[in-house]
Design a protein around this motif. Structure first.
Motif, PDB file in Angstrom:
ATOM      1  N   SER A   3       0.871  -1.179   0.000  1.00  0.00           N
ATOM      2  CA  SER A   3       0.000   0.000   0.000  1.00  0.00           C
ATOM      3  C   SER A   3       0.895   1.212   0.000  1.00  0.00           C
ATOM      4  O   SER A   3       2.016   1.167   0.476  1.00  0.00           O
ATOM      5  CB  SER A   3      -0.927   0.007   1.212  1.00  0.00           C
ATOM      6  OG  SER A   3      -0.246   0.436   2.343  1.00  0.00           O
ATOM      7  N   THR A  18      -2.548   1.547  -5.583  1.00  0.00           N
ATOM      8  CA  THR A  18      -2.666   0.396  -6.463  1.00  0.00           C
ATOM      9  C   THR A  18      -3.833  -0.471  -6.005  1.00  0.00           C
ATOM     10  O   THR A  18      -4.239  -0.403  -4.850  1.00  0.00           O
ATOM     11  CB  THR A  18      -1.377  -0.449  -6.438  1.00  0.00           C
ATOM     12  OG1 THR A  18      -1.198  -0.957  -5.120  1.00  0.00           O
ATOM     13  CG2 THR A  18      -0.173   0.378  -6.851  1.00  0.00           C
ATOM     14  N   PRO A  19      -4.370  -1.304  -6.891  1.00  0.00           N
ATOM     15  CA  PRO A  19      -5.509  -2.130  -6.499  1.00  0.00           C
ATOM     16  C   PRO A  19      -5.149  -3.249  -5.531  1.00  0.00           C
ATOM     17  O   PRO A  19      -6.016  -3.990  -5.115  1.00  0.00           O
ATOM     18  CB  PRO A  19      -6.015  -2.703  -7.825  1.00  0.00           C
ATOM     19  CG  PRO A  19      -4.959  -2.493  -8.814  1.00  0.00           C
ATOM     20  CD  PRO A  19      -4.061  -1.413  -8.303  1.00  0.00           C
ATOM     21  N   HIS A  20      -3.887  -3.359  -5.151  1.00  0.00           N
ATOM     22  CA  HIS A  20      -3.468  -4.441  -4.261  1.00  0.00           C
ATOM     23  C   HIS A  20      -3.557  -3.988  -2.808  1.00  0.00           C
ATOM     24  O   HIS A  20      -2.564  -3.810  -2.136  1.00  0.00           O
ATOM     25  CB  HIS A  20      -2.043  -4.880  -4.585  1.00  0.00           C
ATOM     26  CG  HIS A  20      -1.834  -5.112  -6.045  1.00  0.00           C
ATOM     27  ND1 HIS A  20      -2.463  -6.135  -6.715  1.00  0.00           N
ATOM     28  CD2 HIS A  20      -1.120  -4.437  -6.973  1.00  0.00           C
ATOM     29  CE1 HIS A  20      -2.112  -6.091  -7.994  1.00  0.00           C
ATOM     30  NE2 HIS A  20      -1.304  -5.067  -8.173  1.00  0.00           N
ATOM     31  N   GLN A 100     -12.668   3.450 -11.920  1.00  0.00           N
ATOM     32  CA  GLN A 100     -11.605   2.479 -11.645  1.00  0.00           C
ATOM     33  C   GLN A 100     -10.672   3.011 -10.551  1.00  0.00           C
ATOM     34  O   GLN A 100     -10.310   2.280  -9.628  1.00  0.00           O
ATOM     35  CB  GLN A 100     -10.816   2.179 -12.915  1.00  0.00           C
ATOM     36  CG  GLN A 100      -9.717   1.151 -12.707  1.00  0.00           C
ATOM     37  CD  GLN A 100      -8.978   0.826 -13.990  1.00  0.00           C
ATOM     38  OE1 GLN A 100      -9.358   1.263 -15.067  1.00  0.00           O
ATOM     39  NE2 GLN A 100      -7.913   0.062 -13.880  1.00  0.00           N
ATOM     40  N   ASN A 101     -10.292   4.276 -10.642  1.00  0.00           N
ATOM     41  CA  ASN A 101      -9.431   4.868  -9.610  1.00  0.00           C
ATOM     42  C   ASN A 101     -10.163   5.008  -8.282  1.00  0.00           C
ATOM     43  O   ASN A 101      -9.555   4.885  -7.216  1.00  0.00           O
ATOM     44  CB  ASN A 101      -8.912   6.227 -10.067  1.00  0.00           C
ATOM     45  CG  ASN A 101      -7.786   6.090 -11.062  1.00  0.00           C
ATOM     46  OD1 ASN A 101      -6.974   5.176 -10.974  1.00  0.00           O
ATOM     47  ND2 ASN A 101      -7.735   6.981 -12.024  1.00  0.00           N
ATOM     48  N   ARG A 103     -12.462   2.928  -7.182  1.00  0.00           N
ATOM     49  CA  ARG A 103     -12.465   1.583  -6.594  1.00  0.00           C
ATOM     50  C   ARG A 103     -11.129   1.286  -5.908  1.00  0.00           C
ATOM     51  O   ARG A 103     -11.079   0.703  -4.842  1.00  0.00           O
ATOM     52  CB  ARG A 103     -12.759   0.529  -7.654  1.00  0.00           C
ATOM     53  CG  ARG A 103     -14.213   0.480  -8.057  1.00  0.00           C
ATOM     54  CD  ARG A 103     -14.527  -0.736  -8.917  1.00  0.00           C
ATOM     55  NE  ARG A 103     -15.917  -0.736  -9.285  1.00  0.00           N
ATOM     56  CZ  ARG A 103     -16.912  -1.144  -8.516  1.00  0.00           C
ATOM     57  NH1 ARG A 103     -16.658  -1.594  -7.314  1.00  0.00           N
ATOM     58  NH2 ARG A 103     -18.163  -1.110  -8.933  1.00  0.00           N
ATOM     59  N   VAL A 104     -10.043   1.704  -6.543  1.00  0.00           N
ATOM     60  CA  VAL A 104      -8.717   1.520  -5.953  1.00  0.00           C
ATOM     61  C   VAL A 104      -8.614   2.308  -4.641  1.00  0.00           C
ATOM     62  O   VAL A 104      -8.133   1.801  -3.627  1.00  0.00           O
ATOM     63  CB  VAL A 104      -7.607   1.937  -6.945  1.00  0.00           C
ATOM     64  CG1 VAL A 104      -6.248   1.976  -6.266  1.00  0.00           C
ATOM     65  CG2 VAL A 104      -7.586   0.996  -8.137  1.00  0.00           C
ATOM     66  N   HIS A 108      -8.153   0.881  -0.812  1.00  0.00           N
ATOM     67  CA  HIS A 108      -7.041   1.377  -0.005  1.00  0.00           C
ATOM     68  C   HIS A 108      -7.538   1.924   1.336  1.00  0.00           C
ATOM     69  O   HIS A 108      -6.975   1.623   2.382  1.00  0.00           O
ATOM     70  CB  HIS A 108      -6.277   2.453  -0.780  1.00  0.00           C
ATOM     71  CG  HIS A 108      -5.036   2.889  -0.098  1.00  0.00           C
ATOM     72  ND1 HIS A 108      -3.887   2.138  -0.105  1.00  0.00           N
ATOM     73  CD2 HIS A 108      -4.771   3.990   0.629  1.00  0.00           C
ATOM     74  CE1 HIS A 108      -2.957   2.763   0.599  1.00  0.00           C
ATOM     75  NE2 HIS A 108      -3.470   3.895   1.047  1.00  0.00           N
ATOM     76  N   SER A 128      -4.664   9.270 -11.647  1.00  0.00           N
ATOM     77  CA  SER A 128      -4.343   8.413 -10.509  1.00  0.00           C
ATOM     78  C   SER A 128      -4.776   9.090  -9.218  1.00  0.00           C
ATOM     79  O   SER A 128      -4.976  10.301  -9.179  1.00  0.00           O
ATOM     80  CB  SER A 128      -2.832   8.157 -10.433  1.00  0.00           C
ATOM     81  OG  SER A 128      -2.390   7.494 -11.590  1.00  0.00           O
TER      82      SER A 128
END
Length: 196
Positions: A3, A18-20, A100-101, A103-104, A108, A128
């Motif tokens: 993160s 990042t999506p992780h 999409q951003n 959701r990321v 987070h 971003s």
């Protein structure tokens, strides 16, 4: 799992989210025993419509962590943290940040500890979303031409807290209706209960 909040020091620059992120379950574990807020209350505190709330829950953008809806007649219960995330999502959408951003960013935020949220600033350049935890990181993004919009999560936190102070919540286990009152209000309530 990585993160962007894991900075090695003051000099380290903010990186895009990042999506992780950390799994959602880790974020809701600390919310057990919290006051739950029904949909209309969550909408009022977050400044969104019920249609937005319902759509975001059905598309799993922001789901209620205390009690999801299970069929007709059940009431979703949102936590304070859920409502904070709802308000941040609305602000990101209002500034044109892509879904999409968003959701990321939601993943987070869910993965961060409650203490981390108050000192966090989310910045976006439209492409971003970045997490900044220090003034220097915010300045670096702005000076680098990257950051064009920022959300101080601590300020949004205070706004949600103030809104919920006048709205009713409930205990998930008993259904008891309660208000997030100021200490003086809570003392007055207890006096009324003893007198009545």
């Amino acid at each position: 799992m990585s993160s962007t909040g894991d900075f090695a020091g003051e000099a380290r620059a903010a990186r895009p989210l990042t999506p992780h992120g950390v799994p959602r379950e880790a974020a809701s574990a600390d919310e057990s025993g919290e006051v739950g807020y029904r949909g209309p209350t969550a909408c009022a505190a977050a400044g969104i419509t019920y249609r937005q709330l319902d759509y975001w829950a059905r598309t799993q953008l922001v789901e209620p962590s205390i009690r999801p809806a299970h069929g007709s007649g059940t009431q979703r219960l949102y936590s304070f943290r859920d409502i904070l995330v709802l308000k941040i999502v609305k602000r990101l959408l209002d500034t044109g940040v892509g879904l999409q951003n968003i959701r990321v960013a939601v993943a987070h935020l869910r993965g961060r500890g409650v203490e981390d949220l108050a000192g966090m600033t989310l910045m976006s350049d439209g492409a971003s979303v970045y997490e900044c935890t220090s003034y220097d990181q915010v300045v670096d993004l702005v000076q680098g031409g990257q950051g064009v919009f920022g959300i101080a999560v601590g300020a949004v936190w205070r706004e949600v807290e103030a809104s919920l102070g006048h709205l009713q919540g409930e205990r998930p286990d008993t259904g008891e209706v309660i208000y997030r009152a100021h200490p003086a209000d809570e003392l007055a309530r207890r006096r009324r209960e003893r007198a009545g």
